[in-house]
Write a protein that holds these residues in place. Structure first.
Motif, PDB file in Angstrom:
ATOM      1  N   THR A   1       0.830  -1.212   0.000  1.00  0.00           N
ATOM      2  CA  THR A   1       0.000   0.000   0.000  1.00  0.00           C
ATOM      3  C   THR A   1       0.859   1.255   0.000  1.00  0.00           C
ATOM      4  N   ILE A   2       1.926   1.256   0.775  1.00  0.00           N
ATOM      5  CA  ILE A   2       2.835   2.406   0.810  1.00  0.00           C
ATOM      6  C   ILE A   2       3.459   2.623  -0.569  1.00  0.00           C
ATOM      7  N   ALA A   3       3.916   1.541  -1.190  1.00  0.00           N
ATOM      8  CA  ALA A   3       4.561   1.653  -2.502  1.00  0.00           C
ATOM      9  C   ALA A   3       3.591   2.200  -3.547  1.00  0.00           C
ATOM     10  N   ILE A   4       2.358   1.698  -3.563  1.00  0.00           N
ATOM     11  CA  ILE A   4       1.359   2.190  -4.528  1.00  0.00           C
ATOM     12  C   ILE A   4       1.064   3.659  -4.285  1.00  0.00           C
ATOM     13  N   THR A   5       0.858   4.016  -3.019  1.00  0.00           N
ATOM     14  CA  THR A   5       0.519   5.404  -2.680  1.00  0.00           C
ATOM     15  C   THR A   5       1.604   6.369  -3.151  1.00  0.00           C
ATOM     16  N   VAL A   6       2.856   6.034  -2.861  1.00  0.00           N
ATOM     17  CA  VAL A   6       3.963   6.929  -3.239  1.00  0.00           C
ATOM     18  C   VAL A   6       4.107   7.001  -4.756  1.00  0.00           C
ATOM     19  N   LYS A   7       3.996   5.862  -5.441  1.00  0.00           N
ATOM     20  CA  LYS A   7       4.141   5.864  -6.898  1.00  0.00           C
ATOM     21  C   LYS A   7       3.026   6.636  -7.589  1.00  0.00           C
ATOM     22  N   LEU A   8       1.848   6.689  -6.968  1.00  0.00           N
ATOM     23  CA  LEU A   8       0.756   7.476  -7.530  1.00  0.00           C
ATOM     24  C   LEU A   8       0.938   8.966  -7.268  1.00  0.00           C
ATOM     25  N   LEU A   9       1.392   9.300  -6.057  1.00  0.00           N
ATOM     26  CA  LEU A   9       1.506  10.703  -5.671  1.00  0.00           C
ATOM     27  C   LEU A   9       2.788  11.351  -6.197  1.00  0.00           C
ATOM     28  N   ARG A  10       3.915  10.622  -6.130  1.00  0.00           N
ATOM     29  CA  ARG A  10       5.195  11.168  -6.603  1.00  0.00           C
ATOM     30  C   ARG A  10       5.978  10.083  -7.338  1.00  0.00           C
ATOM     31  N   PRO A  11       5.598   9.804  -8.570  1.00  0.00           N
ATOM     32  CA  PRO A  11       6.219   8.688  -9.306  1.00  0.00           C
ATOM     33  C   PRO A  11       7.694   8.887  -9.607  1.00  0.00           C
ATOM     34  N   GLU A  12       8.182  10.123  -9.489  1.00  0.00           N
ATOM     35  CA  GLU A  12       9.573  10.384  -9.880  1.00  0.00           C
ATOM     36  C   GLU A  12      10.585  10.027  -8.792  1.00  0.00           C
ATOM     37  N   ILE A  13      10.141   9.819  -7.542  1.00  0.00           N
ATOM     38  CA  ILE A  13      11.097   9.503  -6.481  1.00  0.00           C
ATOM     39  C   ILE A  13      11.209   7.991  -6.305  1.00  0.00           C
ATOM     40  N   SER A  14      12.250   7.570  -5.610  1.00  0.00           N
ATOM     41  CA  SER A  14      12.517   6.134  -5.431  1.00  0.00           C
ATOM     42  C   SER A  14      11.597   5.549  -4.358  1.00  0.00           C
ATOM     43  N   VAL A  15      11.176   4.321  -4.593  1.00  0.00           N
ATOM     44  CA  VAL A  15      10.405   3.564  -3.605  1.00  0.00           C
ATOM     45  C   VAL A  15      11.100   2.223  -3.404  1.00  0.00           C
ATOM     46  N   LEU A  16      11.490   1.957  -2.164  1.00  0.00           N
ATOM     47  CA  LEU A  16      12.133   0.697  -1.818  1.00  0.00           C
ATOM     48  C   LEU A  16      11.252  -0.003  -0.789  1.00  0.00           C
ATOM     49  N   ALA A  17      10.909  -1.251  -1.046  1.00  0.00           N
ATOM     50  CA  ALA A  17       9.959  -1.941  -0.177  1.00  0.00           C
ATOM     51  C   ALA A  17      10.416  -3.358   0.126  1.00  0.00           C
ATOM     52  N   ARG A  18      10.061  -3.791   1.300  1.00  0.00           N
ATOM     53  CA  ARG A  18      10.337  -5.158   1.736  1.00  0.00           C
ATOM     54  C   ARG A  18       9.122  -6.038   1.445  1.00  0.00           C
ATOM     55  N   SER A  19       9.371  -7.237   0.939  1.00  0.00           N
ATOM     56  CA  SER A  19       8.273  -8.165   0.668  1.00  0.00           C
ATOM     57  C   SER A  19       8.794  -9.590   0.749  1.00  0.00           C
ATOM     58  N   GLU A  20       8.083 -10.431   1.477  1.00  0.00           N
ATOM     59  CA  GLU A  20       8.459 -11.840   1.601  1.00  0.00           C
ATOM     60  C   GLU A  20       7.458 -12.756   0.902  1.00  0.00           C
ATOM     61  N   ASN A  21       6.486 -12.151   0.223  1.00  0.00           N
ATOM     62  CA  ASN A  21       5.456 -12.904  -0.483  1.00  0.00           C
ATOM     63  C   ASN A  21       5.623 -12.680  -1.978  1.00  0.00           C
ATOM     64  N   GLN A  22       5.711 -13.783  -2.746  1.00  0.00           N
ATOM     65  CA  GLN A  22       5.965 -13.664  -4.177  1.00  0.00           C
ATOM     66  C   GLN A  22       4.848 -12.923  -4.892  1.00  0.00           C
ATOM     67  N   ARG A  23       3.600 -13.151  -4.481  1.00  0.00           N
ATOM     68  CA  ARG A  23       2.483 -12.457  -5.120  1.00  0.00           C
ATOM     69  C   ARG A  23       2.580 -10.952  -4.906  1.00  0.00           C
ATOM     70  N   VAL A  24       2.898 -10.563  -3.684  1.00  0.00           N
ATOM     71  CA  VAL A  24       3.045  -9.136  -3.386  1.00  0.00           C
ATOM     72  C   VAL A  24       4.243  -8.553  -4.139  1.00  0.00           C
ATOM     73  N   SER A  25       5.339  -9.297  -4.201  1.00  0.00           N
ATOM     74  CA  SER A  25       6.526  -8.828  -4.926  1.00  0.00           C
ATOM     75  C   SER A  25       6.209  -8.600  -6.399  1.00  0.00           C
ATOM     76  N   ASP A  26       5.478  -9.541  -7.003  1.00  0.00           N
ATOM     77  CA  ASP A  26       5.098  -9.383  -8.416  1.00  0.00           C
ATOM     78  C   ASP A  26       4.197  -8.162  -8.593  1.00  0.00           C
ATOM     79  N   ASN A  27       3.312  -7.939  -7.632  1.00  0.00           N
ATOM     80  CA  ASN A  27       2.432  -6.774  -7.680  1.00  0.00           C
ATOM     81  C   ASN A  27       3.248  -5.497  -7.614  1.00  0.00           C
TER      82      ASN A  27
END
Length: 555
Positions: free
Chosen positions: A201-227
């Motif tokens: 949710t954090i990654a989607i929110t930031v990419k929608l609001l400020r797509p030009e900045i970097s987003v780094l996220a932790r994910s241990e679920n393959q489905r979430v990682s693919d998303n």
């Protein structure tokens, strides 16, 4: 502030009418003449009466009528005062008021940041390691953490004293905005929480609001990682996949694993010795997220694997499987512990994993031990367990975040290392071992721009060219010996040269990745920022620093 409106109005009305009454009642002065108190004297007396300080009768002794009036005014003034103070204290102690006050103060601290900064969502083990690493590299951070007690503990530590932090959910759009998401110097957002869906949710929110900045996220679920990957998350960190991949690398190429480990270790820590996991039968206790990835990598390497798991529904997926937790001797014996060469303790409980290691060591001390660790407070226990490799989830994620933020060139070098042949890895290992003195290296990047570019032009105007060797030598030593470091990558535009030769010519805007001892970084920076030192290394001649002597030397 609406809650303070009525108490303040009552306090002011009682105070006003008390002053008016005291001024109206006549008194007598020292000579016995009629006297009316001034408004200032009356206001002063009512104030000390309200607060129960009581300095005495002023400016003269009161008459009986004045004392009777004061007696009548005493109760309503004290009650009004205590009512106002009580309401104010209740407001200060109110959780909502405290939250609003802290948020306003947090916003002010964020607005005061002028340097580039990152927003870190989550301040657990991973978040605290990430923030500590960024601060050590001179990068400012802003923290959003859902647990109030975690933020309070953070504020008690000196190293985090100047880090703005707020209690709240990182996926809250308004909170992200308050944390400086729209500020020009916000470089990116790092989602480190333990919940993959929250990080998504954090990654989607930031990419929608400020797509030009970097987003780094932790994910241990393959489905979430693919998303996350589908909408362009800049870095997706899966600690279990990373660790399993590194174990696979150790199986296929111990020297490549060794070089990688040296480059990602804490600078100054002791270098790891060669790690060579055996290529015989393995037992994996726990087939969850981490265990599943380990099983996949071991089988991919062609090794026989026996799975031990407490969940019966997981076992049919594996050819060799035993129902159990792995902490019991009979379970490990049924899994073939006597003939196994390696064991992975990969359950979700640290104590169970330690128990598996101890039980397995008792049954077969020749095993190669790999353990999963989730809680940082168990570091000493796992260090004492004698495990050959420990998957510390928080440390893996924090290192990946720091590498992606501070030294992205290192990621490309390690990718090239994995694709290269053994000879390249052996060359890198030999060069690093020669300069590191058995201590993990510092990693740094220099870009030839600004003042460094001006010095480079200055030297090139008086010399044929400047090559890599000229900045690798110690300009402040009479022997002019090589600095204890290795240039891993030279990036020029879209091209990258890995382990470049010392004779490669340097150009403006080149980016150079180095690994070595920290004193080499400081000396190299001195050479690059001092045109005379750079000139001395490039030509072998040291120009006078005075303008007159330099003019004479050029004639």
């Amino acid at each position: 502030m609406r809650r303070m409106r009525s108490p303040l109005i009552i306090l002011m009305l009682v105070y006003f009418f008390s002053v008016l009454a005291l001024v109206s009642v006549p008194g007598v002065d020292d000579s016995g003449q009629p006297f009316h108190m001034s408004a200032l004297d009356a206001a002063y007396f009512i104030a000390i009466m309200q607060t129960t300080i009581g300095f005495g009768e002023i400016p003269y002794d009161f008459t009986d009528s004045q004392r009777l009036l004061v007696f009548l005014l005493l109760l309503p003034n004290v009650v009004a005062w205590l009512y106002s103070i009580g309401t104010l204290l209740g407001l200060i102690l109110d959780k909502q008021f405290q939250a609003a006050f802290l948020r306003n103060r947090f916003g002010s601290h964020v607005n005061a940041i002028k340097e580039p900064f990152y927003i870190v969502c989550g301040f657990g083990n991973t978040g605290s390691m990430t923030v500590t690493g960024l601060l050590a590299r001179g990068i400012r951070t802003v923290v959003i953490e859902s647990e109030e007690k975690t933020v309070r503990r953070m504020m008690l530590k000196d190293r985090f004293a100047h880090v703005p932090a707020v209690v709240g959910r990182g996926r809250d759009r308004q909170l992200l905005e308050l944390a400086g998401l729209y500020k020009e110097n916000c470089m990116g957002v790092i989602a480190t929480t333990n919940y993959d869906q929250v990080n998504l949710t954090i990654a989607i929110t930031v990419k929608l609001l400020r797509p030009e900045i970097s987003v780094l996220a932790r994910s241990e679920n393959q489905r979430v990682s693919d998303n996350m990957a589908s909408f362009g998350t800049d870095a997706i960190i899966d600690p279990y996949r990373i660790f399993a991949g590194r174990v696979s690398l150790a199986l296929s190429s111990p020297v490549k694993y060794l070089v990688e480990d040296w480059l990602i270790s804490v600078p100054g820590s002791e270098l790891r010795k060669v790690v060579e996991p055996p290529r015989g039968p393995w037992i994996v206790c726990g087939a969850g997220r981490f265990g599943g990835r380990m099983i996949k990598q071991l089988q991919k390497s062609g090794l026989p694997v026996t799975v031990v798991d407490v969940h019966p529904d997981r076992l049919p997926a594996y050819e060799r499987a035993v129902l159990g937790r792995g902490t019991e001797e009979h379970t490990l014996e049924a899994a073939g512990i006597a003939d196994a060469e390696g064991i992975v303790a990969s359950t979700g409980d640290d104590i169970d994993n330690l128990s598996i290691i101890m039980t397995a060591r008792h049954l077969n001390p020749r095993l190669f031990f790999i353990a999963r660790q989730d809680e940082r407070q168990h570091n000493e226990l796992f260090d004492s367990s004698g495990a050959d490799l420990v998957a510390r989830r928080s440390r893996i994620v924090a290192r990946q975040f720091l590498s992606a933020v501070t030294t992205p060139l290192l990621q490309s070098f390690m990718q090239h290392l994995r694709r290269s042949d053994e000879k390249f890895a052996e060359r890198v290992a030999a060069k690093l071992k020669h300069v590191l003195q058995n201590r993990a290296p510092s990693i740094w990047v220099f870009e030839l721009k600004g003042e460094i570019a001006r010095n480079l032009r200055f030297v090139r105007a008086r010399s044929s060219k400047v090559v890599l060797e000229h900045i690798l030598r110690n300009s402040r030593s009479e022997e002019n010996e090589f600095l204890p470091c290795v240039c891993l990558t030279l990036e020029r535009g879209a091209q990258r040269k890995f382990l470049p030769d010392n004779e490669v010519e340097l150009q403006i805007h080149d980016r150079l990745l180095f690994a070595g001892r920290d004193e080499a970084r400081r000396q190299m920076l001195w050479t690059l920022q001092d045109s005379h030192s750079l000139m001395g290394n490039a030509t072998g001649k040291h120009l006078p620093r005075g303008g007159l002597w330099r003019w004479l030397s050029e004639r």
